[in-house]
Scaffold this active site. Structure first.
Site, PDB file in Angstrom:
ATOM      1  N   THR A  15      22.638 -16.770 -61.961  1.00  0.00           N
ATOM      2  CA  THR A  15      21.986 -17.818 -61.181  1.00  0.00           C
ATOM      3  C   THR A  15      22.183 -17.639 -59.677  1.00  0.00           C
ATOM      4  O   THR A  15      23.041 -16.888 -59.220  1.00  0.00           O
ATOM      5  CB  THR A  15      22.523 -19.204 -61.586  1.00  0.00           C
ATOM      6  N   ASP A  16      21.369 -18.398 -58.946  1.00  0.00           N
ATOM      7  CA  ASP A  16      21.524 -18.451 -57.497  1.00  0.00           C
ATOM      8  C   ASP A  16      22.445 -19.619 -57.144  1.00  0.00           C
ATOM      9  O   ASP A  16      23.036 -20.244 -58.035  1.00  0.00           O
ATOM     10  CB  ASP A  16      20.160 -18.562 -56.809  1.00  0.00           C
ATOM     11  N   ALA A  17      22.546 -19.939 -55.879  1.00  0.00           N
ATOM     12  CA  ALA A  17      23.462 -21.002 -55.433  1.00  0.00           C
ATOM     13  C   ALA A  17      23.097 -22.369 -56.000  1.00  0.00           C
ATOM     14  O   ALA A  17      23.950 -23.255 -56.089  1.00  0.00           O
ATOM     15  CB  ALA A  17      23.486 -21.063 -53.905  1.00  0.00           C
ATOM     16  N   GLY A  18      21.851 -22.538 -56.431  1.00  0.00           N
ATOM     17  CA  GLY A  18      21.412 -23.814 -56.983  1.00  0.00           C
ATOM     18  C   GLY A  18      21.542 -23.910 -58.492  1.00  0.00           C
ATOM     19  O   GLY A  18      21.137 -24.904 -59.090  1.00  0.00           O
ATOM     20  N   ILE A  20      20.040 -21.971 -60.652  1.00  0.00           N
ATOM     21  CA  ILE A  20      18.775 -21.562 -61.264  1.00  0.00           C
ATOM     22  C   ILE A  20      18.802 -20.040 -61.424  1.00  0.00           C
ATOM     23  O   ILE A  20      19.254 -19.324 -60.537  1.00  0.00           O
ATOM     24  CB  ILE A  20      17.587 -21.983 -60.371  1.00  0.00           C
TER      25      ILE A  20
END
Length: 135
Positions: A15-18, A20
């Site tokens: 995932t990314d920082a969010g 997602i």
């Protein structure tokens, strides 16, 4: 043709920082499903490479529909839709099961894989061992 389904858990590293799933990781999930599809037929890519056969992507199209999230259980399918002398075309989907136990489509696409020789890197007919396994 038959749909091959690979369950995958989304890890933090996907995932990314969010939280997602990062867009490139959908492609990795799809590649894992194609590799496991081949393995389910009794074929290993490293053994095929030792025989001089490699598989490369020649075309890819993907539609991102909804985000996959950290810690979700998702499913990735690989369905062989066309098989030619030196190439295979797959339709692939990534989804999660919703509360009604129906598929909630996250991404889908098509992938064309070409068989090449390890020494010349030029297209070559699919190995007979694979051709004989494909219905």
């Amino acid at each position: 043709m038959n749909e091959f389904i690979l369950p995958i858990r989304v890890y933090y590293e996907d995932t990314d920082a969010g939280g997602i799933v990062y867009h490139a990781n959908y492609l990795k999930f799809m590649e894992r499903a194609r590799t496991e599809w081949l393995r389910s037929l009794g074929m290993e890519q490293d053994a095929l490479a030792q025989q001089g056969f490699l598989f490369v992507l020649s075309q890819l199209s993907i539609n991102y529909r909804k985000p996959a999230l950290f810690n979700e259980q998702i499913y990735v399918s690989a369905t062989l839709t066309e098989c030619h002398k030196a190439s295979m075309l797959f339709n692939q989907q990534i989804w999660r099961q919703n509360q009604a136990d129906a598929r909630e489509l996250l991404a889908d696409g098509s992938v064309k894989v070409v068989c090449i020789t390890q020494d010349t890197r030029r297209p070559t007919p699919l190995p007979p061992a694979i051709r004989n396994l494909i219905p």
